[in-house]
Design a protein around this motif. Structure first.
Motif, mmCIF file in Angstrom:
data_model
loop_
_atom_site.group_PDB
_atom_site.id
_atom_site.type_symbol
_atom_site.label_atom_id
_atom_site.label_comp_id
_atom_site.label_asym_id
_atom_site.label_seq_id
_atom_site.Cartn_x
_atom_site.Cartn_y
_atom_site.Cartn_z
ATOM 1 N N ALA A 133 7.866 -29.478 -5.510
ATOM 2 C CA ALA A 133 9.085 -30.305 -6.055
ATOM 3 C C ALA A 133 9.795 -29.439 -6.906
ATOM 4 O O ALA A 133 11.068 -29.028 -6.822
ATOM 5 N N GLU A 134 9.356 -28.582 -7.590
ATOM 6 C CA GLU A 134 9.989 -27.535 -8.428
ATOM 7 C C GLU A 134 10.519 -26.486 -7.755
ATOM 8 O O GLU A 134 11.734 -26.260 -7.822
ATOM 9 N N LEU A 135 9.801 -26.042 -6.685
ATOM 10 C CA LEU A 135 10.294 -24.910 -6.032
ATOM 11 C C LEU A 135 11.690 -25.455 -5.136
ATOM 12 O O LEU A 135 12.605 -24.962 -5.013
ATOM 13 N N GLY A 136 11.500 -26.727 -4.338
ATOM 14 C CA GLY A 136 12.517 -27.315 -3.857
ATOM 15 C C GLY A 136 13.685 -27.653 -4.726
ATOM 16 O O GLY A 136 14.785 -27.419 -4.233
ATOM 17 N N ASP A 137 13.420 -28.076 -6.033
ATOM 18 C CA ASP A 137 14.716 -28.109 -6.844
ATOM 19 C C ASP A 137 15.333 -26.927 -7.028
ATOM 20 O O ASP A 137 16.493 -27.060 -7.226
ATOM 21 N N PHE A 138 14.632 -25.888 -7.362
ATOM 22 C CA PHE A 138 15.007 -24.677 -7.654
ATOM 23 C C PHE A 138 16.118 -24.317 -6.540
ATOM 24 O O PHE A 138 17.059 -23.596 -6.673
ATOM 25 N N VAL A 139 15.584 -24.232 -5.264
ATOM 26 C CA VAL A 139 16.051 -23.790 -3.913
ATOM 27 C C VAL A 139 17.609 -24.501 -3.869
ATOM 28 O O VAL A 139 18.574 -24.284 -3.556
ATOM 29 N N PHE A 140 17.421 -25.975 -4.066
ATOM 30 C CA PHE A 140 18.550 -26.810 -3.673
ATOM 31 C C PHE A 140 19.712 -26.549 -4.995
ATOM 32 O O PHE A 140 20.857 -26.292 -4.453
ATOM 33 N N ALA A 141 19.202 -26.390 -6.052
ATOM 34 C CA ALA A 141 20.231 -26.080 -6.975
ATOM 35 C C ALA A 141 20.983 -24.843 -6.744
ATOM 36 O O ALA A 141 22.191 -24.552 -6.996
ATOM 37 N N CYS A 142 20.035 -23.717 -6.245
ATOM 38 C CA CYS A 142 20.730 -22.600 -5.957
ATOM 39 C C CYS A 142 21.742 -22.540 -4.804
ATOM 40 O O CYS A 142 22.861 -21.933 -4.880
ATOM 41 N N ILE A 143 21.559 -23.511 -3.976
ATOM 42 C CA ILE A 143 22.247 -23.729 -2.806
ATOM 43 C C ILE A 143 23.560 -24.340 -3.206
ATOM 44 O O ILE A 143 24.771 -24.006 -2.843
#
Length: 196
Positions: A133-143
């Motif tokens: 979840a944290e990994l996905g949140d970081f990737v999504f925010a970067c995008i």
């Protein structure tokens, strides 16, 4: 005058829309390599649904309607500037492939750095490591940040309108993420909440 600018802006908008959606979905496929193609969705579903409809819509609408490469008087005095439409300078197969290549390239860099950092991240004070979840949140925010800043970089005139639309898009994303984090405290998108 209007036809030349509409062609240029619409060419950018078409390529940009493919670019941002590939940049959003390619990490899901690339993450499959690391997760054994388990079908795990790393993005929060509500944020994922808001990507095209809320977090990235305003800047491209502003750009596609209000961005001007040259002042109108300059275009009227220089008819050679209209050759771009005749020779498909702004929208051709090579330029489209360039946009697609950069979307995949950025997605690869983003997911490799994220997964590498995820593997090396230290445990928190309670002994737990960060989850998907944290990994996905970081990737999504970067995008979200990258695709909004891409509009700013490609704008010919940086004015109040483009700054407001980009700022508002990023602010709405940040507020949405904070609200969802508050509402779903301890929820990791996958229904594996820890039992106390």
């Amino acid at each position: 005058m209007h036809g030349r600018e509409n062609y240029r802006r619409n060419s950018f908008a078409v390529c940009y829309i493919f670019y941002k959606n590939i940049l959003l979905t390619a990490p899901l496929f690339l993450f499959g390599i690391f997760s054994g193609f388990s079908g795990t969705l790393i993005y929060h579903l509500l944020l994922y649904q808001g990507f095209n409809t809320v977090f990235t819509i305003l800047p491209i609408i502003w750009f596609a309607t209000m961005d001007f490469e040259y002042p109108k008087e300059h275009l009227l005095k220089n008819p050679e500037l209209y050759k771009g439409g005749l020779f498909n300078i702004h929208f051709n197969f090579a330029s489209f492939l360039r946009w697609i290549f950069f979307a995949f390239f950025k997605a690869i860099i983003l997911i490799v750095i994220s997964v590498y950092e995820f593997k090396l991240s230290p445990k928190s004070s309670n002994g737990k490591m960060a989850g998907y979840a944290e990994l996905g949140d970081f990737v999504f925010a970067c995008i979200v940040y990258v695709v909004n800043i891409k509009i700013l970089v490609c704008s010919n005139g940086i004015g109040l309108g483009i700054l407001l639309t980009i700022g508002l898009s990023i602010l709405v994303y940040f507020a949405s993420h904070c609200i969802l984090s508050y509402l779903f405290t301890g929820w990791d998108h996958f229904g594996t909440m820890d039992q106390l």
